[in-house]
Design a protein around this motif. Structure first.
Motif, PDB file in Angstrom:
ATOM      1  N   TYR A  67      -5.601  -3.939  -2.231  1.00 49.32           N
ATOM      2  CA  TYR A  67      -6.062  -3.549  -3.701  1.00 49.32           C
ATOM      3  C   TYR A  67      -4.710  -3.012  -4.154  1.00 49.32           C
ATOM      4  CZ  TYR A  67      -6.509   1.275  -1.625  1.00 49.32           C
ATOM      5  OH  TYR A  67      -6.081   2.456  -0.912  1.00 49.32           O
ATOM      6  N   SER A  68      -4.778  -2.230  -5.107  1.00 49.76           N
ATOM      7  CA  SER A  68      -3.427  -1.945  -6.092  1.00 49.76           C
ATOM      8  C   SER A  68      -2.513  -0.844  -5.124  1.00 49.76           C
ATOM      9  CB  SER A  68      -3.880  -1.172  -7.106  1.00 49.76           C
ATOM     10  OG  SER A  68      -4.442  -0.152  -7.051  1.00 49.76           O
TER      11      SER A  68
ATOM     12  N   ASP B 114       2.417  -4.229  -5.613  1.00 50.07           N
ATOM     13  CA  ASP B 114       2.613  -5.508  -6.591  1.00 50.07           C
ATOM     14  C   ASP B 114       3.783  -6.521  -5.862  1.00 50.07           C
ATOM     15  OD1 ASP B 114       4.866  -4.179  -7.083  1.00 50.07           O
ATOM     16  OD2 ASP B 114       4.668  -4.117  -9.198  1.00 50.07           O
ATOM     17  N   SER B 115       4.404  -6.164  -4.790  1.00 48.54           N
ATOM     18  CA  SER B 115       5.389  -6.938  -4.366  1.00 48.54           C
ATOM     19  C   SER B 115       5.048  -7.931  -3.114  1.00 48.54           C
ATOM     20  CB  SER B 115       6.620  -6.361  -4.021  1.00 48.54           C
ATOM     21  OG  SER B 115       6.374  -5.209  -3.055  1.00 48.54           O
TER      22      SER B 115
ATOM     23  N   ASP C  80      -8.892  -3.568 -10.989  1.00 52.07           N
ATOM     24  CA  ASP C  80      -7.694  -3.307 -10.196  1.00 52.07           C
ATOM     25  C   ASP C  80      -6.428  -3.606 -10.999  1.00 52.07           C
ATOM     26  OD1 ASP C  80      -5.735  -3.998  -8.206  1.00 52.07           O
ATOM     27  OD2 ASP C  80      -7.001  -2.694  -7.045  1.00 52.07           O
ATOM     28  N   SER C  81      -5.471  -2.832 -11.286  1.00 49.90           N
ATOM     29  CA  SER C  81      -4.134  -3.180 -12.022  1.00 49.90           C
ATOM     30  C   SER C  81      -3.391  -4.512 -11.337  1.00 49.90           C
ATOM     31  CB  SER C  81      -3.208  -2.259 -12.066  1.00 49.90           C
ATOM     32  OG  SER C  81      -2.847  -1.780 -10.716  1.00 49.90           O
ATOM     33  N   GLN C  82      -3.695  -4.844 -10.116  1.00 50.56           N
ATOM     34  CA  GLN C  82      -2.742  -5.919  -9.525  1.00 50.56           C
ATOM     35  C   GLN C  82      -3.795  -7.238  -9.342  1.00 50.56           C
ATOM     36  OE1 GLN C  82       0.322  -5.651  -9.181  1.00 50.56           O
ATOM     37  NE2 GLN C  82       0.192  -3.559 -10.036  1.00 50.56           N
TER      38      GLN C  82
ATOM     39  N   LYS D 208      -2.666 -10.748 -10.517  1.00 49.45           N
ATOM     40  CA  LYS D 208      -1.484 -11.281 -10.157  1.00 49.45           C
ATOM     41  C   LYS D 208      -1.716 -11.797  -8.736  1.00 49.45           C
ATOM     42  CE  LYS D 208       3.174  -9.655  -8.626  1.00 49.45           C
ATOM     43  NZ  LYS D 208       4.345  -8.612  -8.695  1.00 49.45           N
ATOM     44  N   HIS D 209      -2.559 -10.811  -7.985  1.00 52.44           N
ATOM     45  CA  HIS D 209      -2.546 -11.352  -6.703  1.00 52.44           C
ATOM     46  C   HIS D 209      -3.740 -12.607  -6.549  1.00 52.44           C
ATOM     47  CE1 HIS D 209      -0.587  -8.134  -5.020  1.00 52.44           C
ATOM     48  NE2 HIS D 209      -1.459  -7.204  -5.115  1.00 52.44           N
TER      49      HIS D 209
END
Length: 312
Positions: free
Chosen positions: A101-102, A106-107, A133-135, A138-139
């Motif tokens: 999760y976030s 983010d990397s 979830d903010s990421q 992207k994930h």
């Protein structure tokens, strides 16, 4: 000028150790074809004869692979490409996965994660009625690009409307695909504020609100969701109920024993499907600790599980 796979078809199941023939067609502008796995590893190249081409390659590691065919012209310039996703199946038991999760950042290097013997991964999508979830976006995209079997989960809040919670989750997984894991409902009593929420709801209400979320998501996606929980939560807050034993169980239990403790009479005799066996694991490609999981069978069975979750 174009190039196209004819064999194998997308999402084919292929056996490890056998030379797999990748075949295709192309027009007159393509003189040579190069074949790549996961946009990185070159599997071979060949000339084009009478508009057709074949490249064979034996794989030695199970997993999902994206195979890309690049068409080159007479000047060795790429002018076209096509891709298929395939599943390489073998005999290894307990396929490995992670969930994030976030707070995991983010990397995350998802290609490195996959190359670390990880076959599947879950990402938190939503919580309650409105939280996202903010990421996740992207994930979600990156897991697919890396060739992992991906899944998404919703963290359940017992004092929020279960149907609005389902709506929140469904908005974020509109691109759920046939090869993705079924949706997951995360039911737990951590942190303490969540435990206090559960304490305000009776057992019958707990069962009812969970069922409402499951029903709405199953109806919308055509997939039977997975339930994520722990033995302690199920014993204390669900009174070891067998109300949900027809849903696959993802069990969080951190123990030195070879098997987790499975609630609800071994989940109605069906046992666990996925076991989150540590929250302090490490995997190349992820900074810091990460939850690690096992699927209760081989990669072949993991692929079959994904397929069987589709409601006829």
């Amino acid at each position: 000028m174009s190039i196209k796979f004819t064999l194998p078809t997308n999402l084919s199941h292929l056996k490890l150790g056998e030379a797999i023939a990748f075949q295709g067609i192309s027009d007159n502008g393509v003189t040579k074809v190069e074949l790549l796995a996961d946009d990185k590893f070159k599997l071979g190249e060949t000339g084009v004869y009478d508009g057709t081409w074949t490249i064979s390659y034996p794989f030695n590691r199970a997993g999902k692979r994206r195979i890309v065919a690049n068409g080159l012209d007479a000047n060795q310039q790429q002018i076209s490409s096509d891709a298929v996703d395939v599943f390489l199946v073998g005999a290894r038991q307990n396929e490995l996965g992670i969930d994030i999760y976030s707070n995991n950042g983010d990397s995350i290097d998802w290609q490195t994660v996959k190359n670390s013997d990880i076959s599947f991964a879950f990402a938190k999508a939503t919580e309650g009625e409105t939280f996202v979830d903010s990421q996740f976006a992207k994930h979600w995209k990156s897991m697919k690009a890396a060739g992992l079997i991906r899944g998404a989960y919703h963290f359940f809040r017992p004092l929020k409307d279960p149907k609005l919670q389902a709506d929140n989750f469904l908005k974020k997984i509109q691109d759920l695909e046939i090869g993705d894991l079924p949706p997951v409902l995360d039911i737990e009593h951590y942190p303490e504020k969540i435990a206090l929420e559960w304490q305000q709801v009776s057992l019958n209400q707990r069962i009812d609100i969970v069922q409402q979320w499951l029903d709405k998501v199953e109806s919308a996606t055509g997939r039977k969701p997975i339930i994520y929980t722990s033995p302690s939560f199920w014993d204390e807050y669900m009174e070891d109920s067998q109300a949900f034993i027809n849903y696959p169980l993802w069990l969080a239990h951190y123990t030195d024993k070879p098997e987790p403790t499975v609630p609800a009479n071994n989940w109605g005799g069906k046992g666990w499907t996925i076991w989150q066996y540590t929250e302090s694991g490490t995997v190349a490609g992820v900074n810091g600790f990460v939850d690690r999981n096992r699927f209760n069978s081989s990669f072949d069975d993991l692929v079959a599980f994904v397929k069987d979750s589709l409601i006829a």
